[in-house]
Structure formats: structure tokens, C-alpha cells
Design a protein around this motif. Structure first.
Motif, PDB file in Angstrom:
ATOM      1  N   GLN A 138       0.837  -1.198   0.000  1.00  0.00           N
ATOM      2  CA  GLN A 138       0.000   0.000   0.000  1.00  0.00           C
ATOM      3  C   GLN A 138       0.870   1.245   0.000  1.00  0.00           C
ATOM      4  OE1 GLN A 138      -2.515  -0.508   3.426  1.00  0.00           O
ATOM      5  NE2 GLN A 138      -4.105  -1.586   2.292  1.00  0.00           N
ATOM      6  N   TYR A 139       1.917   1.201   0.801  1.00  0.00           N
ATOM      7  CA  TYR A 139       2.832   2.345   0.816  1.00  0.00           C
ATOM      8  C   TYR A 139       3.450   2.562  -0.562  1.00  0.00           C
ATOM      9  CZ  TYR A 139       6.916   5.189   1.543  1.00  0.00           C
ATOM     10  OH  TYR A 139       7.849   6.173   1.419  1.00  0.00           O
ATOM     11  N   LEU A 140       3.904   1.462  -1.182  1.00  0.00           N
ATOM     12  CA  LEU A 140       4.550   1.589  -2.488  1.00  0.00           C
ATOM     13  C   LEU A 140       3.569   2.105  -3.535  1.00  0.00           C
ATOM     14  CD1 LEU A 140       6.606  -1.715  -2.478  1.00  0.00           C
ATOM     15  CD2 LEU A 140       7.428   0.604  -2.046  1.00  0.00           C
ATOM     16  N   LEU A 141       2.329   1.587  -3.483  1.00  0.00           N
ATOM     17  CA  LEU A 141       1.343   2.029  -4.461  1.00  0.00           C
ATOM     18  C   LEU A 141       0.982   3.498  -4.246  1.00  0.00           C
ATOM     19  CD1 LEU A 141      -0.870  -1.186  -4.471  1.00  0.00           C
ATOM     20  CD2 LEU A 141       0.573  -0.366  -6.336  1.00  0.00           C
ATOM     21  N   PHE A 142       0.776   3.867  -2.983  1.00  0.00           N
ATOM     22  CA  PHE A 142       0.462   5.268  -2.709  1.00  0.00           C
ATOM     23  C   PHE A 142       1.617   6.157  -3.150  1.00  0.00           C
ATOM     24  CE2 PHE A 142      -3.025   3.963   0.111  1.00  0.00           C
ATOM     25  CZ  PHE A 142      -3.955   4.934  -0.222  1.00  0.00           C
ATOM     26  N   SER A 143       2.837   5.703  -2.892  1.00  0.00           N
ATOM     27  CA  SER A 143       3.952   6.586  -3.230  1.00  0.00           C
ATOM     28  C   SER A 143       4.141   6.668  -4.738  1.00  0.00           C
ATOM     29  CB  SER A 143       5.231   6.158  -2.519  1.00  0.00           C
ATOM     30  OG  SER A 143       5.772   5.024  -3.116  1.00  0.00           O
ATOM     31  N   SER A 144       3.760   5.607  -5.464  1.00  0.00           N
ATOM     32  CA  SER A 144       3.903   5.705  -6.926  1.00  0.00           C
ATOM     33  C   SER A 144       2.853   6.655  -7.510  1.00  0.00           C
ATOM     34  CB  SER A 144       3.828   4.325  -7.571  1.00  0.00           C
ATOM     35  OG  SER A 144       2.559   3.782  -7.405  1.00  0.00           O
TER      36      SER A 144
ATOM     37  N   LEU B  48      -8.719  -2.246  -4.545  1.00  0.00           N
ATOM     38  CA  LEU B  48      -7.629  -1.266  -4.486  1.00  0.00           C
ATOM     39  C   LEU B  48      -6.698  -1.488  -3.295  1.00  0.00           C
ATOM     40  CD1 LEU B  48      -9.367   2.110  -5.401  1.00  0.00           C
ATOM     41  CD2 LEU B  48      -7.734   0.797  -6.763  1.00  0.00           C
ATOM     42  N   PHE B  49      -7.285  -1.804  -2.145  1.00  0.00           N
ATOM     43  CA  PHE B  49      -6.463  -1.795  -0.930  1.00  0.00           C
ATOM     44  C   PHE B  49      -6.182  -3.180  -0.375  1.00  0.00           C
ATOM     45  CE2 PHE B  49      -8.583   2.397  -1.014  1.00  0.00           C
ATOM     46  CZ  PHE B  49      -7.446   3.123  -1.337  1.00  0.00           C
ATOM     47  N   PRO B  53      -2.654  -4.727  -3.582  1.00  0.00           N
ATOM     48  CA  PRO B  53      -1.454  -4.836  -2.741  1.00  0.00           C
ATOM     49  C   PRO B  53      -0.977  -6.274  -2.538  1.00  0.00           C
ATOM     50  CG  PRO B  53      -2.979  -3.301  -1.759  1.00  0.00           C
ATOM     51  CD  PRO B  53      -3.697  -3.928  -2.915  1.00  0.00           C
ATOM     52  N   TYR B  56       0.675  -7.337  -5.647  1.00  0.00           N
ATOM     53  CA  TYR B  56       1.949  -6.647  -5.775  1.00  0.00           C
ATOM     54  C   TYR B  56       3.003  -7.279  -4.860  1.00  0.00           C
ATOM     55  CZ  TYR B  56       5.010  -2.607  -6.558  1.00  0.00           C
ATOM     56  OH  TYR B  56       6.053  -1.785  -6.902  1.00  0.00           O
ATOM     57  N   LEU B  72      12.654   2.064  -3.334  1.00  0.00           N
ATOM     58  CA  LEU B  72      11.298   2.572  -3.150  1.00  0.00           C
ATOM     59  C   LEU B  72      10.820   3.212  -4.443  1.00  0.00           C
ATOM     60  CD1 LEU B  72      11.547   4.144   0.395  1.00  0.00           C
ATOM     61  CD2 LEU B  72      10.847   1.855  -0.269  1.00  0.00           C
ATOM     62  N   GLY B  73       9.513   3.372  -4.523  1.00  0.00           N
ATOM     63  CA  GLY B  73       8.970   4.049  -5.689  1.00  0.00           C
ATOM     64  C   GLY B  73       9.053   3.186  -6.920  1.00  0.00           C
ATOM     65  N   LYS B  74       9.147   3.845  -8.050  1.00  0.00           N
ATOM     66  CA  LYS B  74       9.048   3.096  -9.295  1.00  0.00           C
ATOM     67  C   LYS B  74      10.389   2.522  -9.739  1.00  0.00           C
ATOM     68  CE  LYS B  74       5.091   4.883 -11.820  1.00  0.00           C
ATOM     69  NZ  LYS B  74       4.658   5.777 -12.885  1.00  0.00           N
ATOM     70  N   PHE B 281      11.834  -1.053   5.318  1.00  0.00           N
ATOM     71  CA  PHE B 281      11.992   0.385   5.464  1.00  0.00           C
ATOM     72  C   PHE B 281      13.314   0.816   6.072  1.00  0.00           C
ATOM     73  CE2 PHE B 281       7.409  -0.335   5.341  1.00  0.00           C
ATOM     74  CZ  PHE B 281       7.079   0.493   4.280  1.00  0.00           C
TER      75      PHE B 281
END
Lengths: 291, 319
Positions: A138-144, B48-49, B53, B56, B72-74, B281
Motif C-alpha cells: 500500500q505504501y509503495l502504491l500510494f507513493s507511486s 484497491l487496498f 497490494p 503486488y 522505493l517508488g518506481k 523500510f
């Protein structure tokens, strides 16, 4: 027979006087155990820095107001911001959650349709998924989407409540008579009207219960905001208090702030809990247990 | 409307409408989109939630990267498919197993003590002989209104040598290596006993007292009534509370995390979820964190699924 055997739970027959002592004592011990830490924090919050370590544990001190003033001054009043954020997350999230749960529970209880049990099982199954399995992606998706570290990132994932859907279904099945829906339907009410005008008013007490549970769950949640948020201006109380502790654990001078902050964080929920007791007690999964 | 009559007899609130039919005949239940529309918000949120996830996480768990970056991120630049490597690493990870062992001990302690106390309190509250029952009930449920972090802080301070009133009576280091698990279990028991008591007590109140009258007339004692009649009636509720407690216990994170600043006996990987958090993290190894999450999820599911089946069969008679 009917006249003499009054239901057992109101009548306390002869033997009870002696027999009541042990059960009462056990329950009072339980109550004492549960009240001890709360009463400790109430007393400790009144102590000044010096009194906290010097005076006897349950003797009230003189520092409550200065403790609150210190807390209010801490980092330009960030504590009040945490409190306001928590109200926003818990209030907004619980309102939305109640709406979604009620509508879902009503549909699951009062309609027969292909996939009903599958959908119910899937929604309820959500309760089995460990929070961390969800929180990281969820964190990764929100951050993307650029939404990590926003209010949305804490609010949105907490709207769907498997327990809320479960309670709503049970409650709808118990509180909304089929005959009434049928009568309204014969009078020409559509599906939307049936739900809004017939079912929802009957489900109102159940909705209050769902709201309270979800409000408490969000108010108490630590993991999700802990992962989602980096900016302490958006923290709820739980994360805020944790950071306060992490900063102050080695500085006894900060203990007063932590203790006072903990006390204040308890007040709204305890007040809600004491005033809304009827709804905590009677409606809690009541239907499930009758079946 | 429903295919079957509502399983629960609702209190009759209205005068019976004219048609004496008990249930809607089948022909009136035409296929309609209405229930699907009503369920759409929940399903959308679920997708969605939860679903996305989870998908993913599964995807990440079979990926890896050669160069350790922030990840992190893309930034999937040097990402490669690694198959089950992350899983074999997670299963062979001694640190994780140590975490599981700690959580197993902690969980058994919490479940046994909390559920026994909850059942005992519920039965006592229901036994009619007790004085001050209302006060005790409210007091025991009160910790439910205390956030886990706040509960941990409260008890944490009570455990601290410099503040503890417990230490004045009992000369033990409550945050030492041997005792910290018991101290932590105490926090969970304190926070959870009231909720579970309430679920069980509510279940008992729903039972008509006529159930017990025959037994009373036959001379059964209150203890016999409690063990032979009330406990079996409570079984579905006990199973329900057990499932919720197992799920919460396997996921323990808040208490050890919030207690850590007060003691150095809790490592950053004390519980499996804390290790996942650290991997994801702190050390930034998302892929192994994802694989570990899946392992935790599977273990949770295995532990709870049997219980849930029973709950579904017994508690939702209509399903």
C-alpha cells in the motif's frame, strides 16, 4: 411452577449471599487490574518533574497544569495537531466505513444473488490478511501515485472493514423483517428507496455500533500511519506519542510530557466509551449469537 | 427478498401485512443489479487496498535486485526475476525463526490467559449472584478504549525501575531478557480481555434463561450449569474470539515496537512483522520483506482457516 421460577438472572435465591463473595471478589480483582494503569497515569500526570521520581506512586502532585502547558509548547504545539489529525482520521474514516459496511451488509443479508457467499467470504477473508502484507505494498502504491505521506494514505485503506461488513450483515438479517421489505416493494418502492427508507432506519443502532468499533480501530491504529507518514504534522496521536517516547526514553525530563500526552490521548475515547455504553454492549454481534 | 427466511427471528415490529405468505415466492426474485451496486464500493475498496497490494506483494516476492538501492517508488531499474530465492532465504533465516519462536511463546501465553480470563469473567457476570457487576464489567472493558501504543507506554512506565510501583513489591527486572515476554503478554492480555469478555457475555445474555431452569430444578449447581450448558452454548463465540485473537497475536508489532525505547532486550527483529518492517523500510530490501510477508500470511491463514470454517458454518446459519 410458572409463578415460582422467576428467571434465574433476576432472582438471587438463599444460597447466594455466601456464594456471591468469591465471584464478586474475582471480578473486582479483574476490575482493579484493568483500572490500575489508567489510574496510575491520571495520578502521574499531575506530578511535576521532581515529584514524579520522589513522591509515592499514588499521591497526586501539583504539576498538572504546567505539564499541559509544557506539552502544548512542545515543538510549537504539535501535540494538538496530532489530536486534530486523529479526530479527522478516526471520525472521517469511521463515517465512510459505516456507510460502506451498512450498504454491503444489507445487500448480503436481504438479497439472494449469484456470488453472494463468495463475495461475503472474500470480504470477510480480508480480516485474515496480516496488516504488514498490505501496508508495505500500500505504501509503495500510494507513493507511486504521489499520495504517500498524505492524509489520504491513512484514510482510504481503513474504510473497508471486514468486521463492519460482518456485523452489518448479521444486524440487517436480524433487524429488517423480510415482510416489511416485501410490503414496501409491493407498494412500488425501488431498491434504493427500500434501502434508504426502510432498511437503514431499522439498522441505525447497528450502524452506531459499527461506527464506534471502526472509530476505535482507526484511533488505535499505529502500523499504517507509522509506515505511511513521514511528516510529523500529519501524525495521529499513536505515532506522535511513539516518536515522543523514542526521543524521550533516555531523558527522564521528558517523561512528564509523555505521561501527560498519554493521558490526554485516552480522554476522548474513554469519554466516548462511557457515554455510548449501551451501543457497545447490546448490539455487539448480538445477532450472530442468537442464530 | 432473501432466498431463505432470515435465519434470525427478528422482533415483530409491524402488524403482519395482509398477504399471509411467509416468504416471497421465487418468481418475484428476478435477477437484479441492485445487490451488486450496493456491494460495489466495498468491492472497489477491496480491489484497491487488498487485492492489488496482495498481488503486488506476490510479484515483489519473486523479484530481486543485484545492486542494493533504495528500491522505493518506481525504481525497478536493476530488478530481476529470482523465482523462489527470497522464499528459501526467508525459510532458512534463523533470525526469522527465532522471531517465530518468540511469537509462538508469547501467543500461547496471551491466548491461554486472555481467553480463560474472558470466559471466567463472562460466566461470573452472567451468574446473577455477583455484586457490583456493572462496575466490574465497565472497568474490565475500559482498556479496549486505550490505544495499543498508549497501553504499552502505560505499562512500560510501570515496568521502569525508576517509576514502578510493582518493583516496590516485587524485586524482578520486568524488562529483562527472561521476563520481557511475560511483561509484553501482560500488555496484550490487559488490552484484550475486556473485548473478549464482552463478546462472550453478550452471547450469554442472548440465551433465554428458561434454558437453565430445567437444570436448576434438577438440582444442578451454578458451576455445573456454567460448564455443562453455558460453555457449549458459547462455543461459536469462543471460536470467533479465538480466531480474532490468533490473527492479532501473529501480527504483533505495536507492543514490542513501542516498548523498545524503554529496554534494550527487544531486538529490532523481535517479532516476524518487525523484521518485515526493518527489511522493507530500514535496510530497504523490499523483495525479501515481501517474501517474508507472504510466509507470515500463509502461516496466519493456516492457523485461522480451520477456525473460520467452523465459525461460518455455526454462526451464520443462513450462509
Amino acid at each position: 411452577m410458572a409463578a415460582t421460577t422467576v428467571p434465574g438472572r433476576t432472582a438471587a435465591p438463599r444460597a447466594s449471599r455466601a456464594g456471591a463473595v468469591v465471584p464478586t471478589a474475582i471480578l473486582l480483582l479483574g476490575a482493579l487490574y484493568c483500572l490500575l494503569p489508567v489510574s496510575w497515569v491520571v495520578v502521574a500526570a499531575t506530578k511535576s518533574k521532581a515529584e514524579l521520581f520522589s513522591t509515592s506512586t499514588f499521591v497526586p502532585g501539583t504539576g498538572l497544569l504546567s505539564n499541559i502547558a509544557d506539552l502544548a509548547a512542545y515543538r510549537d504545539g504539535v501535540f494538538w495537531l496530532w489530536l486534530a489529525n486523529t479526530v479527522l482520521y478516526a471520525g472521517g474514516g469511521a463515517l465512510l466505513s459505516t456507510a460502506v459496511s451498512t450498504v454491503s451488509g444489507y445487500a448480503l443479508a436481504k438479497y439472494a444473488f449469484p456470488g453472494r457467499n463468495l463475495i461475503f467470504t472474500v470480504l470477510i477473508g480480508g480480516v485474515l490478511v496480516p496488516a504488514v502484507v498490505l501496508a508495505i505494498p500500500q505504501y509503495l502504491l500510494f507513493s507511486s501515485f504521489g499520495l504517500a505521506d498524505t492524509y489520504w494514505s491513512v484514510l482510504l485503506p481503513q474504510i473497508l472493514s471486514p468486521y463492519g461488513v460482518y456485523l452489518a450483515r448479521i444486524y440487517a438479517a436480524a433487524a429488517v423483517p423480510d415482510a416489511l421489505l416485501e410490503a414496501a416493494r409491493i407498494d412500488g418502492a425501488g431498491h434504493w428507496l427500500l434501502m434508504r427508507k426502510v432498511a437503514l432506519p431499522l439498522m441505525l443502532p447497528g450502524m452506531v455500533t459499527i461506527f464506534l468499533f471502526q472509530f476505535t480501530a482507526i484511533w488505535n491504529n499505529f502500523l499504517l500511519p507509522f509506515i505511511m507518514l513521514g511528516d510529523d504534522a500529519k501524525f495521529p496521536l499513536t505515532v506522535g506519542l511513539y516518536t515522543l517516547l523514542a526521543a524521550g526514553a533516555n531523558q527522564p525530563a521528558l517523561y512528564n510530557l509523555i505521561i501527560t500526552g498519554t493521558l490526554i490521548s485516552l480522554v476522548p475515547l474513554v469519554a466516548l466509551f462511557l457515554t455510548m455504553q449501551r451501543h457497545w454492549r447490546t448490539d455487539l454481534a448480538g445477532g450472530a449469537l442468537k442464530s | 427478498m432473501s432466498a431463505r427466511p432470515a435465519a434470525l427471528s427478528a422482533p415483530e415490529r409491524l402488524p403482519e401485512p395482509a398477504p399471509r405468505r411467509r416468504r416471497a415466492p421465487a418468481r418475484e426474485r428476478r435477477a437484479t443489479a441492485a445487490p451488486y451496486l450496493f456491494l460495489a464500493p466495498a468491492m472497489l475498496l477491496f480491489t484497491l487496498f487488498l487485492a492489488v497490494p496482495i498481488g503486488y506483494t506476490v510479484y515483489l516476492s519473486v523479484r530481486g535486485t543485484k545492486v542494493s538501492g533504495l528500491g522505493l517508488g518506481k525504481g525497478a531499474r536493476r530488478e530481476i526475476f529470482t523465482g523462489l530465492d527470497n522464499y528459501t532465504a526467508a525459510i532458512g533465516d534463523g533470525e526469522l525463526w527465532a522471531g517465530w519462536l518468540r511469537v509462538l511463546g508469547y501467543g500461547l501465553l496471551v491466548l491461554a490467559v486472555m481467553l480463560t480470563l474472558a470466559l471466567l469473567f463472562a460466566l461470573l457476570l452472567d451468574s446473577a449472584r455477583v455484586r457490583l457487576a456493572r462496575f466490574s464489567r465497565v472497568a474490565i472493558f475500559l482498556p479496549y478504549a486505550v490505544p495499543g501504543v498508549a497501553a504499552t507506554l502505560l505499562w512500560g512506565f510501570l515496568y521502569l525501575p525508576s517509576l514502578s510501583p510493582i518493583r516496590q513489591v516485587l524485586d524482578v527486572d520486568l524488562l529483562g531478557t527472561g521476563t520481557v515476554m511475560v511483561s509484553m503478554a501482560n500488555i496484550a492480555v490487559w488490552g484484550g480481555v475486556g473485548f473478549n469478555m464482552l463478546v462472550l457475555y453478550t452471547a450469554l445474555r442472548a440465551v433465554p434463561s428458561s434454558y437453565y431452569e430445567a437444570a436448576r430444578i434438577d438440582g444442578a449447581s451454578e458451576v455445573q450449569i456454567a460448564l455443562r450448558i453455558k460453555v457449549p452454548i458459547l462455543l461459536p463465540a469462543i471460536i470467533l474470539t479465538t480466531v480474532f485473537s490468533i490473527i492479532a497475536t501473529v501480527q504483533v508489532f505495536t507492543e514490542p515496537t513501542a516498548l523498545r525505547p524503554l529496554t534494550n532486550t527487544i531486538s529490532s527483529t523481535w517479532s516476524p512483522l518487525m523484521k518485515v518492517y526493518r527489511d522493507a523500510f530500514v535496510t530497504g530490501d523490499l523483495y525479501s520483506a515481501a517474501a517474508t510477508s507472504i510466509v507470515i500470511a500463509v502461516i496466519s491463514l493456516v492457523l485461522s482457516f480451520g477456525f473460520l470454517r467452523v465459525v461460518r458454518d455455526r454462526a451464520y446459519g443462513e450462509g
